[in-house]
Write an enzyme that holds these catalytic residues in place. Structure first.
Site, short mmCIF file in Angstrom:
data_model
loop_
_atom_site.label_atom_id
_atom_site.label_comp_id
_atom_site.label_asym_id
_atom_site.label_seq_id
_atom_site.Cartn_x
_atom_site.Cartn_y
_atom_site.Cartn_z
N HIS A 23 -15.37 -97.57 -134.50
CA HIS A 23 -16.30 -96.51 -134.10
C HIS A 23 -16.33 -96.33 -132.58
CE1 HIS A 23 -18.62 -95.44 -137.89
NE2 HIS A 23 -17.65 -96.25 -138.27
N GLY A 65 -12.80 -92.70 -126.96
CA GLY A 65 -12.00 -93.84 -126.54
C GLY A 65 -12.76 -95.16 -126.54
N ASP A 95 -14.60 -97.34 -124.98
CA ASP A 95 -15.33 -97.37 -123.72
C ASP A 95 -16.75 -97.93 -123.89
OD1 ASP A 95 -16.47 -95.42 -125.23
OD2 ASP A 95 -16.49 -93.88 -123.66
N SER A 98 -19.02 -96.90 -125.71
CA SER A 98 -20.04 -95.85 -125.86
C SER A 98 -20.92 -96.09 -127.09
CB SER A 98 -19.36 -94.48 -125.98
OG SER A 98 -18.39 -94.48 -127.02
N HIS A 100 -11.01 -102.57 -144.56
CA HIS A 100 -11.99 -102.61 -145.66
C HIS A 100 -11.75 -103.79 -146.60
CE1 HIS A 100 -13.02 -98.05 -145.02
NE2 HIS A 100 -13.56 -98.83 -144.10
N ASP A 117 -14.20 -105.01 -150.68
CA ASP A 117 -13.13 -105.72 -151.37
C ASP A 117 -13.79 -106.61 -152.42
OD1 ASP A 117 -11.28 -107.61 -152.24
OD2 ASP A 117 -10.40 -107.95 -150.26
N THR A 153 -11.72 -110.94 -152.38
CA THR A 153 -11.91 -111.85 -151.24
C THR A 153 -12.69 -111.10 -150.15
OG1 THR A 153 -9.75 -111.15 -150.40
CG2 THR A 153 -9.81 -113.18 -151.70
N ASP A 181 -7.23 -110.16 -145.47
CA ASP A 181 -5.96 -110.35 -146.17
C ASP A 181 -5.56 -109.04 -146.85
OD1 ASP A 181 -7.69 -110.06 -148.27
OD2 ASP A 181 -7.42 -112.07 -149.09
C1 HEM Z 1 -11.04 -92.64 -142.80
C2 HEM Z 1 -11.47 -93.64 -142.13
C3 HEM Z 1 -12.66 -94.44 -142.49
C4 HEM Z 1 -13.74 -94.11 -143.25
C5 HEM Z 1 -14.04 -92.79 -143.94
C6 HEM Z 1 -14.60 -95.28 -143.28
C7 HEM Z 1 -15.81 -95.33 -143.93
C8 HEM Z 1 -16.62 -96.44 -144.00
C9 HEM Z 1 -17.90 -96.48 -144.65
C10 HEM Z 1 -18.59 -95.30 -145.31
C11 HEM Z 1 -18.36 -97.76 -144.56
C12 HEM Z 1 -19.69 -98.30 -145.07
C13 HEM Z 1 -20.68 -98.44 -143.94
C14 HEM Z 1 -22.05 -98.94 -144.37
O1 HEM Z 1 -22.51 -98.59 -145.46
O2 HEM Z 1 -22.70 -99.67 -143.59
C15 HEM Z 1 -17.36 -98.52 -143.86
C16 HEM Z 1 -17.44 -99.86 -143.57
C17 HEM Z 1 -16.51 -100.56 -142.86
N1 HEM Z 1 -15.42 -100.02 -142.19
FE1 HEM Z 1 -14.67 -98.18 -142.44
N2 HEM Z 1 -14.01 -96.29 -142.58
C18 HEM Z 1 -12.85 -95.82 -142.07
C19 HEM Z 1 -11.95 -96.49 -141.27
C20 HEM Z 1 -12.14 -97.77 -140.82
C21 HEM Z 1 -11.30 -98.42 -139.84
C22 HEM Z 1 -10.09 -97.78 -139.16
C23 HEM Z 1 -11.80 -99.67 -139.68
C24 HEM Z 1 -11.35 -100.76 -138.76
C25 HEM Z 1 -10.13 -100.91 -138.32
C26 HEM Z 1 -12.93 -99.80 -140.56
C27 HEM Z 1 -13.67 -100.93 -140.74
C28 HEM Z 1 -14.78 -101.03 -141.57
C29 HEM Z 1 -15.42 -102.29 -141.87
C30 HEM Z 1 -14.96 -103.66 -141.44
C31 HEM Z 1 -16.53 -101.98 -142.68
C32 HEM Z 1 -17.59 -102.95 -143.20
C33 HEM Z 1 -18.73 -102.97 -142.18
C34 HEM Z 1 -19.84 -103.94 -142.47
O3 HEM Z 1 -19.69 -104.84 -143.31
O4 HEM Z 1 -20.89 -103.80 -141.82
N3 HEM Z 1 -13.12 -98.61 -141.22
N4 HEM Z 1 -16.30 -97.70 -143.52
C1 LIG Z 2 -8.26 -112.86 -155.90
O1 LIG Z 2 -7.66 -113.36 -154.72
C2 LIG Z 2 -7.01 -114.60 -154.85
C3 LIG Z 2 -6.59 -115.05 -153.46
O2 LIG Z 2 -5.78 -114.09 -152.84
C4 LIG Z 2 -5.86 -114.46 -155.84
O3 LIG Z 2 -5.22 -115.69 -156.00
C5 LIG Z 2 -6.41 -113.96 -157.18
O4 LIG Z 2 -5.35 -113.69 -158.06
C6 LIG Z 2 -7.22 -112.69 -157.00
N1 LIG Z 2 -7.89 -112.33 -158.24
C7 LIG Z 2 -7.93 -111.08 -158.70
C8 LIG Z 2 -8.67 -110.86 -159.97
O5 LIG Z 2 -7.39 -110.14 -158.14
#
Ligand code: HEM
Ligand SMILES: *[C@@H]1O[C@H](CO)[C@@H](O)[C@H](O)[C@H]1NC(C)=O
Length: 327
Positions: free
Chosen positions: A63, A69, A71, A73, A187, A242, A245, A250
């Site tokens: 974000h 950029g 920065d 912000s 994600h 996810d 995990t 990963d």
């Molecule tokens: C099309 C691009 C993207 C969309 C539409 C998107 C959308 C979202 C949304 C809706 C959430 C849920 C936020 C919440 O409910 O608090 C989220 C979480 C997250 N996003 Fe994305 N995202 C995008 C790209 C990215 C990128 C490029 C990264 C990092 C490289 C990223 C990292 C994360 C992470 C790590 C979370 C979890 C945050 C937390 O646990 O607080 N996302 N994203």
């Molecule tokens: C969940 O992740 C573990 C570790 O990568 C993997 O060994 C396992 O097969 C995964 N299970 C499912 C249901 O995808």
């Protein structure tokens, strides 16, 4: 009479200098040798009690960099007179500001006015990615902090956009489809509030039915927690992005979307769109390829529209712009 040519001469030799000023690994080596160590320590200490900070920092970094950029912000607090990026809709849920404050406090005590908040976000993200099991990589530094944080400039994609629409956005920042698929791999950690995917559970695109591309068991599971009624953001439950995990950086998120277990629509779309599906399959079967690609893409993200040299400032408090000095 000599003044003008001299000035012109100075401009000519100084101009290339300002243009070539750029990020480099070890920027603080002489000005604050312990900078990276201080950030590492702060992140280590916090990660031990809260491993979810890896997700918090990755999202904060995204974000920050994709709005005016990298920065810092995103860190500016809004005031009653002046709203900041934090007030914009897409910024909802961005968290981890206090971790940056903590690192900044120690840095200011050690080398005052030296390390930018934008670099702290970047370094903190790297440390958190490593702690969460992801790849390590060198972080070029030397970013400066910006003096603008305006909610109307926050133009980030909605999670319900298609892959081609989302790519238009990423391409405008200089990223390829593969880099976009890689970055969305972030994600693999973290959570989303139900409001960001509620439509997929109850009324997908006005059909009155769940999104047919979501695994039925996952629909039921998410419905049990989210319910069918929208809630205010602060009362909205969160679900892991996810499903396997949830705290590990990963390639599991790619396996999950192939199993139709993407929580956000864009994540699921990556596995369904003809353009991105082959990349998803490749990352799902090759964890090493994902790690390498991820490290490279995150470093590239950290270089988007950065301020360097004498541009911007080094904030003393990451949440407020420095007071303008009266000369
Ligand atoms: C099309 C691009 C993207 C969309 C539409 C998107 C959308 C979202 C949304 C809706 C959430 C849920 C936020 C919440 O409910 O608090 C989220 C979480 C997250 N996003 Fe994305 N995202 C995008 C790209 C990215 C990128 C490029 C990264 C990092 C490289 C990223 C990292 C994360 C992470 C790590 C979370 C979890 C945050 C937390 O646990 O607080 N996302 N994203
Ligand atoms: C969940 O992740 C573990 C570790 O990568 C993997 O060994 C396992 O097969 C995964 N299970 C499912 C249901 O995808």
């Amino acid at each position: 009479m000599m003044k003008l040519p001299l000035l012109l001469f100075l401009c000519l030799i100084l101009l290339p200098l300002s243009v070539t000023a750029q990020l480099r690994v070890g920027f603080y080596k002489s000005t604050c040798p312990r900078a990276e160590l201080i950030v590492r320590q702060a992140i280590h200490n916090r990660f031990k009690i809260d491993p979810s900070i890896a997700a918090a920092l990755l999202r904060m970094h995204f974000h920050d960099c994709f709005v005016t950029g990298c920065d810092a912000s995103i860190l500016i607090d809004s005031t009653p007179r002046k709203p900041s990026e934090k007030d914009a809709g897409p910024s909802l849920g961005v968290r981890g500001y206090d971790i940056i404050d903590e690192a900044k406090r120690t840095l200011e005590a050690t080398c005052p006015g030296t390390v930018s908040c934008a670099d702290i976000i970047t370094l903190a993200t790297r440390e958190a990615v490593v702690l969460a099991g992801g790849p390590s990589y060198s972080v070029p530094t030397g970013r400066r902090d910006g003096r603008i944080s305006d909610p109307s400039l926050v133009d980030l994609p909605d999670p319900s956009l298609s892959v081609p629409e989302t790519l238009t956005f990423f391409a405008s920042k200089g990223f390829t489809l593969k880099e976009m698929v890689t970055l969305l791999g972030a994600h693999t950690v973290g959570v989303a509030h139900c409001g960001f995917f509620q439509d997929r559970l109850t009324n997908f695109q006005g059909t009155g039915r769940p999104d047919p591309t979501m695994d039925r068991a996952l629909v039921s599971k998410l419905l049990r927690i989210c319910g069918t009624q929208p809630r205010s953001f602060d009362k909205d439950p969160t679900m892991f992005l996810d499903q396997n995990t949830s705290f590990v950086v990963d390639n599991q998120i790619y396996k999950q979307v192939i199993l139709r277990k993407g929580v956000l629509q864009i994540d699921q779309e990556l596995a369904l769109d003809r353009s991105s599906a082959p990349i998803v399959s490749m990352f799902a079967s090759n964890g090493r390829a994902f790690e390498q690609s991820f490290a490279k893409a995150v470093v590239k993200m950290g270089g988007v529209e950065v301020l360097v040299g004498k541009a911007g400032e080094i904030r003393t408090n990451c949440r407020v712009f420095n007071k303008k000095k009266h000369i």
